[in-house]
Design an enzyme around this catalytic site. Structure first.
Site, mmCIF file in Angstrom:
data_model
loop_
_atom_site.group_PDB
_atom_site.id
_atom_site.type_symbol
_atom_site.label_atom_id
_atom_site.label_comp_id
_atom_site.label_asym_id
_atom_site.label_seq_id
_atom_site.Cartn_x
_atom_site.Cartn_y
_atom_site.Cartn_z
ATOM 1 C CB CYS A 127 -2.741 37.517 -10.710
ATOM 2 S SG CYS A 127 -3.819 36.764 -11.924
ATOM 3 C CG HIS A 267 -5.390 40.576 -8.900
ATOM 4 N ND1 HIS A 267 -4.776 40.970 -10.059
ATOM 5 C CD2 HIS A 267 -6.060 39.424 -9.196
ATOM 6 C CE1 HIS A 267 -5.057 40.099 -11.020
ATOM 7 N NE2 HIS A 267 -5.836 39.160 -10.525
ATOM 8 C CG ASN A 297 -7.487 39.066 -13.882
ATOM 9 O OD1 ASN A 297 -6.323 39.462 -13.885
ATOM 10 N ND2 ASN A 297 -7.874 37.994 -13.190
HETATM 11 O O1 UT7 Z 1 -6.673 36.474 -11.428
HETATM 12 C C1 UT7 Z 1 -6.818 35.378 -10.592
HETATM 13 C C2 UT7 Z 1 -7.943 35.534 -9.765
HETATM 14 N N1 UT7 Z 1 -9.189 35.235 -10.469
HETATM 15 C C3 UT7 Z 1 -10.297 35.525 -9.853
HETATM 16 O O2 UT7 Z 1 -10.206 36.098 -8.810
HETATM 17 C C4 UT7 Z 1 -11.627 35.085 -10.420
HETATM 18 C C5 UT7 Z 1 -12.468 34.625 -9.267
HETATM 19 N N2 UT7 Z 1 -13.822 34.219 -9.611
HETATM 20 C C6 UT7 Z 1 -14.762 35.091 -10.026
HETATM 21 O O3 UT7 Z 1 -14.493 36.252 -10.212
HETATM 22 C C7 UT7 Z 1 -16.167 34.571 -10.178
HETATM 23 O O4 UT7 Z 1 -16.285 33.285 -9.645
HETATM 24 C C8 UT7 Z 1 -16.683 34.559 -11.647
HETATM 25 C C9 UT7 Z 1 -16.873 35.984 -12.140
HETATM 26 C C10 UT7 Z 1 -15.664 33.851 -12.542
HETATM 27 C C11 UT7 Z 1 -17.994 33.850 -11.749
HETATM 28 O O5 UT7 Z 1 -18.956 34.432 -10.887
HETATM 29 P P1 UT7 Z 1 -19.904 33.513 -9.982
HETATM 30 O O6 UT7 Z 1 -20.821 34.403 -9.283
HETATM 31 O O7 UT7 Z 1 -19.006 32.649 -9.167
HETATM 32 O O8 UT7 Z 1 -20.713 32.711 -11.077
HETATM 33 P P2 UT7 Z 1 -20.784 31.129 -11.338
HETATM 34 O O9 UT7 Z 1 -19.504 30.646 -11.896
HETATM 35 O O10 UT7 Z 1 -21.294 30.462 -10.124
HETATM 36 O O11 UT7 Z 1 -21.889 31.078 -12.435
HETATM 37 C C12 UT7 Z 1 -23.230 31.423 -12.131
HETATM 38 C C13 UT7 Z 1 -24.042 31.214 -13.385
HETATM 39 C C14 UT7 Z 1 -23.864 29.831 -14.011
HETATM 40 O O12 UT7 Z 1 -25.109 29.437 -14.520
HETATM 41 P P3 UT7 Z 1 -25.984 28.337 -13.741
HETATM 42 O O13 UT7 Z 1 -25.121 27.117 -13.696
HETATM 43 O O14 UT7 Z 1 -26.237 28.921 -12.390
HETATM 44 O O15 UT7 Z 1 -27.180 28.210 -14.607
HETATM 45 C C15 UT7 Z 1 -22.925 30.095 -15.163
HETATM 46 O O16 UT7 Z 1 -23.092 29.186 -16.224
HETATM 47 O O17 UT7 Z 1 -23.655 32.167 -14.381
HETATM 48 C C16 UT7 Z 1 -23.371 31.469 -15.603
HETATM 49 N N3 UT7 Z 1 -22.313 32.199 -16.300
HETATM 50 C C17 UT7 Z 1 -22.569 33.181 -17.179
HETATM 51 N N4 UT7 Z 1 -23.716 33.734 -17.606
HETATM 52 C C18 UT7 Z 1 -23.636 34.735 -18.502
HETATM 53 C C19 UT7 Z 1 -20.982 32.018 -16.200
HETATM 54 N N5 UT7 Z 1 -20.348 32.886 -17.004
HETATM 55 C C20 UT7 Z 1 -21.315 33.621 -17.626
HETATM 56 C C21 UT7 Z 1 -21.294 34.666 -18.547
HETATM 57 N N6 UT7 Z 1 -22.450 35.190 -18.941
HETATM 58 N N7 UT7 Z 1 -20.128 35.188 -19.036
#
Ligand code: UT7
Length: 340
Positions: A127, A267, A297
């Site tokens: 990125c 970004h 993204n």
């Molecule tokens: O371009 C390079 C840079 N990339 C980034 O900057 C991405 C950085 N990371 C993020 O933007 C975030 O970490 C995410 C958007 C990817 C994820 O958000 P989060 O608040 O960190 O969520 P998480 O990964 O901790 O997931 C929370 C919950 C999980 O369920 P449990 O384990 O708490 O039951 C996931 O399984 O949300 C669940 N989950 C979803 N639920 C519905 C993960 N993806 C989804 C989804 N829909 N698409």
């Protein structure tokens, strides 16, 4: 014996200032909404919107390649600049989804736009590729090795997304953005760019397969090693820390403060990351450019598309100070302070 005269190299001449003289962008026509994704994986609009800010993304047609999108963005920038492709001395394409391993995407763009005098190479910084490219272009122009450089960020991430993984497939999209850089007398242009990298965390955001370490085979293809693998939480933390620190460092070196900025273009990965950067820099939301609700993204393209949209919608006026700040796999990050 005649003493040989020292050869006058371009490097002996005083450095020149370098400006972005035009921008362009292109996104594919096909829109994939959060509702469409609900039919593919166990997700919903509410989760995607509140956790990321993304509402829809663009997906390239099967026959539409990264170089096709890059060439369209480049042509839009050439049209805005009012110059011919033959005036371009160098094309740099930041991408992690080249059309093929080789030749490089920049050569394919050269052919499509008719930039027959340009030297061409791709740049792999995920990125951060567009801003890494801006800094390289700046160095070549300021040292008088080049006059006109085309920098492109382009990615067709839809080809490396695992469409069964809800953790990642809702985040990404396809597109391209471009900028043309030249010396413009009387303007500060690019004041300072900070670049950074940390390979200790290479595995928190990567595509493990399809390269020389893990070539695709009949045996491993089922596990989809040629798709994006990400530890979202870790990437999130590093993204905020690195971008805020790069922004402070860049402002300080440029002799600016956040109050001097007309616009910050970060970004476009996650609205919560963007909000955290804005508040840690003490900036109001009106100062921070956001378009990720429309495109998700798009990796190297994201900041380039955002820059073009900010430019075309008049978000910055001549002589305004702006800040571009990015973060991506590698890990890599970069920040540029520019007087527009
Ligand atoms: O371009 C390079 C840079 N990339 C980034 O900057 C991405 C950085 N990371 C993020 O933007 C975030 O970490 C995410 C958007 C990817 C994820 O958000 P989060 O608040 O960190 O969520 P998480 O990964 O901790 O997931 C929370 C919950 C999980 O369920 P449990 O384990 O708490 O039951 C996931 O399984 O949300 C669940 N989950 C979803 N639920 C519905 C993960 N993806 C989804 C989804 N829909 N698409």
């Amino acid at each position: 014996m005649n003493k040989q005269q020292p050869r006058t190299t371009r490097l002996h001449k005083p450095k020149r200032t370098v400006s972005v003289i035009a921008t362009g962008s292109y996104v594919p026509h096909k829109v994939l909404t959060n509702a469409d994704l609900e039919k593919l994986v166990d997700t919903n609009d509410e989760w995607i919107t509140t956790r990321t800010g993304i509402k829809e993304r663009r997906i390239a047609a099967p026959e539409e390649t990264t170089s096709n999108m890059a060439a369209k963005a480049a042509q839009a920038a050439l049209d805005q600049a009012g110059i011919s492709a033959e005036e371009i001395d160098m094309i740099i394409v930041g991408t992690v989804t080249p059309d093929m391993q080789f030749p490089n995407t920049a050569c394919l763009v050269q052919n499509q736009i008719g930039a027959k005098h340009a030297i061409c190479f791709d740049l792999s910084a995920a990125c951060s590729g567009f801003l890494y490219g801006i800094e390289i272009a700046q160095q070549f122009i300021s040292s008088r090795s080049c006059d006109t450089v085309l920098v492109i960020g382009a990615d067709k991430l839809s080809t490396i997304v695992d469409w069964t993984d809800r953790n990642t497939c809702v985040l990404f999209g396809d597109g391209a953005g471009a900028a043309i850089l030249r010396h413009r007398p009387g303007s500060h242009g690019i004041i300072h760019t900070t670049l950074g990298a940390n390979g200790d965390y290479a595995e928190i955001l990567h595509m493990p397969g399809g390269g020389s370490k893990l070539p695709l085979t009949k045996e491993n293809i089922e596990a989809r090693p040629n798709t994006i693998k990400m530890n979202g939480k870790d990437v999130y933390k590093h993204a905020v820390t690195a971008m805020v620190s790069a922004a402070h460092q860049t402002l300080e070196t440029a002799g600016l403060t956040a109050k001097d900025l007309a616009c910050v273009i970060p970004h476009q990965a996650n609205l919560r990351i963007i909000d955290a950067i804005g508040s840690r820099l003490g900036l109001g939301q009106d100062k921070v450019f956001v378009n990720l609700q429309n495109y998700g993204n798009t990796s190297a393209a994201a900041v380039a598309i955002a820059l073009d949209e900010a430019n075309r919608t008049g978000r910055m006026k001549k002589d305004d100070y702006i800040l571009l700040v990015v973060f991506g796999g590698g890990l890599t990050w970069a920040c540029s302070a520019i007087q527009w």
